[in-house]
Design an enzyme around this catalytic site. Structure first.
Site, mmCIF file in Angstrom:
data_model
loop_
_atom_site.group_PDB
_atom_site.id
_atom_site.type_symbol
_atom_site.label_atom_id
_atom_site.label_comp_id
_atom_site.label_asym_id
_atom_site.label_seq_id
_atom_site.Cartn_x
_atom_site.Cartn_y
_atom_site.Cartn_z
ATOM 1 N N ASP A 67 0.841 -1.200 0.000
ATOM 2 C CA ASP A 67 0.000 0.000 0.000
ATOM 3 C C ASP A 67 0.877 1.252 0.000
ATOM 4 O OD1 ASP A 67 0.897 -0.143 2.721
ATOM 5 O OD2 ASP A 67 -0.911 -1.230 3.250
ATOM 6 N N ASP A 136 -8.428 -3.046 14.276
ATOM 7 C CA ASP A 136 -9.804 -3.251 13.822
ATOM 8 C C ASP A 136 -9.907 -4.385 12.808
ATOM 9 O OD1 ASP A 136 -8.561 -2.091 11.669
ATOM 10 O OD2 ASP A 136 -9.906 -0.362 11.520
ATOM 11 N N HIS A 138 -8.010 -4.738 9.999
ATOM 12 C CA HIS A 138 -7.699 -4.441 8.610
ATOM 13 C C HIS A 138 -6.380 -5.078 8.176
ATOM 14 C CE1 HIS A 138 -5.411 -0.826 10.216
ATOM 15 N NE2 HIS A 138 -4.562 -1.266 9.312
ATOM 16 N N GLU A 143 -10.061 -1.371 5.244
ATOM 17 C CA GLU A 143 -10.723 -1.107 6.517
ATOM 18 C C GLU A 143 -11.991 -1.958 6.641
ATOM 19 O OE1 GLU A 143 -9.235 0.513 8.672
ATOM 20 O OE2 GLU A 143 -8.228 2.292 7.914
#
Length: 261
Positions: A67, A136, A138, A143
C-alpha cells in the site's frame, strides 16, 4: 489456516524469515510482498542477518509494495516507498529496478490502481505476501466493511488508523494523509502464500476474529480463511484470546520436520 504461536516478536521474525529464505533458495527471483509498520521489522532484520551470513542470496529477489499514501511525494521519509527502501531494499541489497509499487502521486489515482494490479499479474504474481493486522482487523488498508473481492483501489483511512499511524509523523495526526492506495482483499488473496504476523495484546481481539470468528467484511483479515495457504504467526500476547490456542500449539509441535510453514 495454520496458526503458529511463538514466544515473542523475535521468534516470529526468525520463523518467517526462514520461510522467505527457503522460498528464495527454491526460487531465487521470487516476488516477496512486504508490509510496513513496526510489526514486520523483526522479519526484515532476521532475513538481513541471513543474507549477511551467506545463508541466502537475495540478489535476484523482487519486492512488491502492499500500500501507499496518496499525495506524499515518493521522497517523503514516511512514504511507504521510502520506508521500504530503508528497511527492506537497502539492507537486503535489492535494487530499485526490482521493486513494484503503486504511484501515490498520480494525477489519475484510479488508473494507477489498475496499473498496479496489472503490474503484479505481469510479474507472475506474489509468491509470499507478508501482512500485518490493524486493531480493527484491517489488512493492507482494507478497513472494516471492505469488499472481500476488492481490487487495488483508493481508500479513506478511519480515524483510528490515522491515530495509530500518527507515531510515524511526530505524533501529529494532522500530518497523516486521509487517503491511501491499497491492494484489495481480492488482490491480496491471489498471492501463493499469505503470512500474517501479529504481536502484542492490542492485536488479540483482531487475531481471534480473524482465526476463530466468522468470515465477515467487518474483519477484513478473516478473508485469510478463504486462502489455501495462509499462516498466522502470533506471540503469546496476541494469541491470548484464542480459544483453540492449545490445539494450535499441539499441531505445530507435532508437525513433520520437512513441512515448513
Amino acid at each position: 489456516m495454520e496458526v503458529v504461536i511463538v514466544p515473542d516478536a523475535a521468534a516470529g521474525g526468525e520463523l518467517i524469515a526462514e520461510a522467505m529464505a527457503r522460498l528464495l533458495r527454491r526460487k531465487p527471483d521470487a516476488l516477496l510482498g512486504v508490509a510496513t509498520g513496526s510489526t514486520p521489522l523483526p522479519v526484515y532484520q532476521a532475513l538481513t542477518a541471513k543474507v549477511r551470513a551467506g545463508a541466502v542470496d537475495t540478489s535476484r529477489a523482487r519486492i512488491a509494495q502492499l500500500d501507499e499514501y496518496v499525495g506524499l511525494p515518493a521522497e517523503h521519509p514516511e512514504s511507504y516507498r521510502s520506508v521500504l527502501r530503508r528497511e527492506v531494499l537497502e539492507p537486503l541489497g535489492i535494487g530499485a529496478d526490482a521493486f513494484l509499487g503503486p504511484d501515490g502521486t498520480a494525477a489519475d489515482v484510479r488508473a494507477a490502481c489498475e496499473a498496479y494490479d496489472g503490474a503484479l499479474a505481469a510479474a507472475g504474481g506474489v509468491d509470499l505476501q507478508l501482512l500485518g493486522i490493524g486493531t480493527d482487523g484491517h489488512i493492507g488498508f482494507n478497513e472494516p466493511c471492505s469488499s472481500l473481492r476488492s481490487r487495488t483501489r483508493i481508500k479513506t483511512l478511519t480515524e483510528q488508523t490515522r491515530a495509530d499511524n500518527a507515531r510515524f509523523f511526530d505524533g501529529d495526526v494532522d500530518q497523516v494523509p486521509y487517503h491511501v492506495i491499497t491492494q484489495g482483499i481480492g488482490t491480496i488473496l491471489e498471492a501463493r502464500h499469505l503470512v500474517l504476523l501479529a504481536t502484542g495484546e492490542g492485536k488479540a481481539e483482531a487475531v481471534a476474529a480473524t482465526v476463530e470468528g466468522p468470515l465477515a467484511a467487518m474483519c477484513p483479515a478473516s478473508a485469510l480463511q478463504l486462502h489455501p495457504h495462509a499462516t498466522v504467526v502470533v506471540d503469546e500476547a496476541a494469541a491470548s484470546l484464542l480459544k483453540q490456542a492449545d490445539y494450535f500449539r499441539y499441531t505445530f509441535a507435532n508437525k513433520p520436520q520437512w513441512q515448513a510453514i
